[in-house]
Design a protein around this motif. Structure first.
Motif, PDB file in Angstrom:
ATOM      1  N   THR A 129       0.850  -1.198   0.000  1.00  0.00           N
ATOM      2  CA  THR A 129       0.000   0.000   0.000  1.00  0.00           C
ATOM      3  C   THR A 129       0.880   1.239   0.000  1.00  0.00           C
ATOM      4  O   THR A 129       2.096   1.140   0.082  1.00  0.00           O
ATOM      5  CB  THR A 129      -0.891   0.041   1.251  1.00  0.00           C
ATOM      6  OG1 THR A 129      -0.039  -0.002   2.396  1.00  0.00           O
ATOM      7  CG2 THR A 129      -1.828  -1.129   1.286  1.00  0.00           C
ATOM      8  N   TYR A 174     -11.564  -0.873  -2.752  1.00  0.00           N
ATOM      9  CA  TYR A 174     -11.270   0.040  -3.857  1.00  0.00           C
ATOM     10  C   TYR A 174     -12.011  -0.431  -5.094  1.00  0.00           C
ATOM     11  O   TYR A 174     -11.676  -1.469  -5.655  1.00  0.00           O
ATOM     12  CB  TYR A 174      -9.757   0.099  -4.094  1.00  0.00           C
ATOM     13  CG  TYR A 174      -9.023   0.589  -2.882  1.00  0.00           C
ATOM     14  CD1 TYR A 174      -9.230   1.893  -2.421  1.00  0.00           C
ATOM     15  CD2 TYR A 174      -8.171  -0.237  -2.177  1.00  0.00           C
ATOM     16  CE1 TYR A 174      -8.587   2.353  -1.282  1.00  0.00           C
ATOM     17  CE2 TYR A 174      -7.518   0.228  -1.037  1.00  0.00           C
ATOM     18  CZ  TYR A 174      -7.736   1.514  -0.595  1.00  0.00           C
ATOM     19  OH  TYR A 174      -7.105   1.963   0.536  1.00  0.00           O
ATOM     20  N   TYR A 201      -5.450   5.820  -6.315  1.00  0.00           N
ATOM     21  CA  TYR A 201      -5.317   4.542  -7.008  1.00  0.00           C
ATOM     22  C   TYR A 201      -6.053   4.563  -8.354  1.00  0.00           C
ATOM     23  O   TYR A 201      -5.612   3.958  -9.324  1.00  0.00           O
ATOM     24  CB  TYR A 201      -5.842   3.385  -6.137  1.00  0.00           C
ATOM     25  CG  TYR A 201      -4.980   3.087  -4.918  1.00  0.00           C
ATOM     26  CD1 TYR A 201      -3.632   3.424  -4.884  1.00  0.00           C
ATOM     27  CD2 TYR A 201      -5.524   2.463  -3.803  1.00  0.00           C
ATOM     28  CE1 TYR A 201      -2.844   3.152  -3.768  1.00  0.00           C
ATOM     29  CE2 TYR A 201      -4.732   2.184  -2.679  1.00  0.00           C
ATOM     30  CZ  TYR A 201      -3.400   2.533  -2.678  1.00  0.00           C
ATOM     31  OH  TYR A 201      -2.622   2.257  -1.576  1.00  0.00           O
ATOM     32  N   ARG A 239      -3.757   6.113 -10.820  1.00  0.00           N
ATOM     33  CA  ARG A 239      -2.660   5.210 -11.206  1.00  0.00           C
ATOM     34  C   ARG A 239      -3.179   4.113 -12.131  1.00  0.00           C
ATOM     35  O   ARG A 239      -2.549   3.746 -13.113  1.00  0.00           O
ATOM     36  CB  ARG A 239      -2.053   4.547  -9.969  1.00  0.00           C
ATOM     37  CG  ARG A 239      -1.362   5.513  -9.072  1.00  0.00           C
ATOM     38  CD  ARG A 239      -0.770   4.788  -7.876  1.00  0.00           C
ATOM     39  NE  ARG A 239      -0.379   5.775  -6.872  1.00  0.00           N
ATOM     40  CZ  ARG A 239       0.059   5.488  -5.667  1.00  0.00           C
ATOM     41  NH1 ARG A 239       0.175   4.231  -5.294  1.00  0.00           N
ATOM     42  NH2 ARG A 239       0.395   6.425  -4.820  1.00  0.00           N
ATOM     43  N   ARG A 240      -4.339   3.588 -11.770  1.00  0.00           N
ATOM     44  CA  ARG A 240      -4.909   2.486 -12.552  1.00  0.00           C
ATOM     45  C   ARG A 240      -5.226   2.966 -13.976  1.00  0.00           C
ATOM     46  O   ARG A 240      -4.952   2.287 -14.965  1.00  0.00           O
ATOM     47  CB  ARG A 240      -6.171   2.010 -11.834  1.00  0.00           C
ATOM     48  CG  ARG A 240      -6.843   0.818 -12.449  1.00  0.00           C
ATOM     49  CD  ARG A 240      -7.977   0.381 -11.542  1.00  0.00           C
ATOM     50  NE  ARG A 240      -8.647  -0.785 -12.062  1.00  0.00           N
ATOM     51  CZ  ARG A 240      -9.634  -0.722 -12.929  1.00  0.00           C
ATOM     52  NH1 ARG A 240     -10.066   0.447 -13.360  1.00  0.00           N
ATOM     53  NH2 ARG A 240     -10.180  -1.830 -13.390  1.00  0.00           N
ATOM     54  N   MET A 285      -6.307  -3.548  -6.047  1.00  0.00           N
ATOM     55  CA  MET A 285      -5.091  -2.753  -6.139  1.00  0.00           C
ATOM     56  C   MET A 285      -4.072  -3.346  -7.085  1.00  0.00           C
ATOM     57  O   MET A 285      -2.888  -3.040  -6.990  1.00  0.00           O
ATOM     58  CB  MET A 285      -4.472  -2.629  -4.751  1.00  0.00           C
ATOM     59  CG  MET A 285      -5.353  -1.845  -3.817  1.00  0.00           C
ATOM     60  SD  MET A 285      -4.763  -2.023  -2.150  1.00  0.00           S
ATOM     61  CE  MET A 285      -3.137  -1.382  -2.345  1.00  0.00           C
ATOM     62  N   GLY A 293      -0.258  -0.255  -5.671  1.00  0.00           N
ATOM     63  CA  GLY A 293      -0.331   0.308  -4.319  1.00  0.00           C
ATOM     64  C   GLY A 293       0.894   1.129  -3.964  1.00  0.00           C
ATOM     65  O   GLY A 293       0.817   2.083  -3.198  1.00  0.00           O
TER      66      GLY A 293
END
Ligand SMILES: Cc1ncc(COP(=O)(O)O)c(C=O)c1O
Length: 473
Positions: free
Chosen positions: A123, A290, A377, A380-381, A405, A452
């Motif tokens: 994380t 998430y 996140y 980022r994803r 994640m 993460g």
């Protein structure tokens, strides 16, 4: 330091003293440079003559164990620091064959530090609100100072269990009575306790293939035969489940490692298959908080009307894994045994952390933190997906997922992924190899991208390294 010396009878007193001091030096109770009691003091203490003590000291000095310093006493020789201390003979003890086999197979997973890390299970600690956490720990310390100095409840602090129950009802569509929550040392202990109370040696435990290696290993450590049943785009192939299975372990929110959610249809099929059988279903909802797409599907635990689903969750993904805090929503039929197993395993999880976490949740800090990370996140994803579908699309195809994640991607052309990951590591990039999560059948060639730990700004340079190696073939 109090050195324990005893003399027996009146024979060879100097020899007895010599041997005891020698052993104390060799096993480290007396370290290089330690000062020994004066001869006079020891003689009075042991009720022997000063000459007896003197003989023992002289012999040890002659062998190099002691050295005297004029005017200041007798010391353990400084030169001994470099001497290898003899270890107890290895043959004296042997673990049982079952655990010898497990230890030969199992490698504790320790993360390598790399410049760029797409490691799963990590994380973002840089964004963890340590100030808020510190305040919660301080409050917990104050509470602890006022509570009786005795063991606490095996199932966990009631305030925390209540906070978890509320959180599950609101965020995960899991309705429960807080009395059925057990606070565990991460999801792993919840799996261990379930396996211990349910499985008998030789029982059949089913896991997903590919799947989560620590789950497979812990069921096997409990003496079960473990069978991997394949997953497809809808999750576990229920049609392939063996009739004798006593336990089925699934990751319905975000299949580990491929990422697809288990379809509602498949969830219902699994519960229908289980109807009337003596089988426990474990729903591991390890990173479902998430979500990036659509509405969450109803949990197996909520769809189940027979009380056969054990719901497992963890704070390893929302806070960080070192905290070792997780929870188990116990099937009522196993409540008594699970309480006993937890109490025998470790009495209860550490109270300080539990009290701190209870306040962290009830003060709203936890929800604020996860909302913030959700945004981070998602970014980022999105970035990762854009590259995987863009310039890396000729090599890789991201697998569909809506939560969690990490993302998994299939390689369009078969490739030695182990070698690829090793070469990437040499270039400072850590990536997961999907093949490492297959235990039985042929593996899908692919890669696992945990997001993460990696900063959005680092995604491009990391993927550029990947692209460079992929283009070299
Ligand atoms: C499938 C699965 N379950 C559970 C966990 C978390 O385990 P723990 O709570 O023991 O840290 C992970 C972590 O990576 C996981 O991938």
């Amino acid at each position: 330091m109090e050195l324990h010396l005893t003399l027996d009878g009146s024979q060879d007193l100097a020899g007895q003293l010599y041997r005891q001091l020698r052993v104390a030096i060799l096993d480290g109770r007396l370290a290089a440079g330690d000062r020994l009691p004066s001869m006079r003091f020891l003689a009075v203490r042991l009720q022997v003559s000063r000459k007896t003590v003197g003989e023992a000291y002289e012999r040890l000095a002659a062998e190099g164990f002691l050295q005297g310093k004029v005017g200041s006493g007798t010391y353990v020789s400084a030169r001994l620091a470099a001497v290898e201390r003899p270890r107890p003979a290895a043959a004296a003890l042997r673990a049982n064959p079952h655990w010898r086999a497990i230890a030969a197979d199992w490698q504790p997973f320790l993360q390598q530090a790399q410049r760029y890390s797409f490691a799963g299970g990590t994380t973002d600690k840089r964004r963890f609100p340590f100030d808020a956490w510190r305040a919660c720990v301080q409050r917990a310390l104050r509470l602890q100072a006022r509570s009786p100095a005795f063991y606490a409840e095996p199932l966990g602090d009631p305030e925390l269990r209540l906070a978890i129950a509320r959180y599950l009802a609101i965020n995960r569509a899991v309705r429960c009575d807080w009395n059925d929550i057990l606070v565990s040392q991460g999801a792993q202990q919840a799996l261990d306790l379930l396996a211990r109370v349910l499985l008998e040696p030789g029982d059949l435990a089913v896991v997903e293939e590919p799947g989560y290696p620590p789950a497979r290993a812990i069921f096997s450590a409990a003496g079960a035969r473990v069978l991997g049943v394949p997953v497809d785009a809808e999750g576990l192939r229920v049609d392939l489940l063996p009739a004798q299975a006593r336990l089925v372990y699934v990751t319905p929110s975000h299949q580990f490692p491929l990422g697809q959610p288990m379809s509602l249809q498949r969830r219902l099929e699994l519960l229908e298959w289980a109807r009337g059988r003596q089988v426990l279903i474990i729903e591991d909802d390890y990173d479902g908080e998430y979500r990036f797409d659509g509405r969450p599907l109803e949990s197996l635990q909520n769809l189940d009307s027979e009380g056969r689903v054990a719901y497992v969750g963890t704070f390893s993904k929302t806070l960080f894994p070192e905290l070792r805090l997780g929870y188990l929503l116990m099937p009522p039929a196993l409540r008594r045994e699970l309480t006993a197993a937890k109490s025998l395993a470790d009495r209860h999880s550490a109270s300080l952390q539990q009290l701190a976490l209870a306040h962290f949740i009830s003060s709203g800090a936890f929800a604020k933190h996860t909302r913030r990370l959700q945004r981070e996140y998602a970014q980022r994803r999105q970035h990762l997906l854009a590259r995987l579908c863009g310039d890396l699309g000729g090599w890789l195809e991201p697998l569909p997922s809506v939560a969690g994640m990490h993302l998994a991607a299939r390689l369009r052309q078969p490739l030695d992924t182990r070698r690829l990951c090793a070469r990437l590591a040499e270039r400072g990039l850590l990536l997961g190899d999907l093949a490492s999560f297959y235990a039985e059948g042929p593996a899908m060639a692919g890669l696992l991208f945990g997001f993460g730990a990696i900063e959005t700004a680092d995604i491009d340079p990391a993927l550029d390294i990947l692209r460079e190696l992929l283009s070299q073939g």
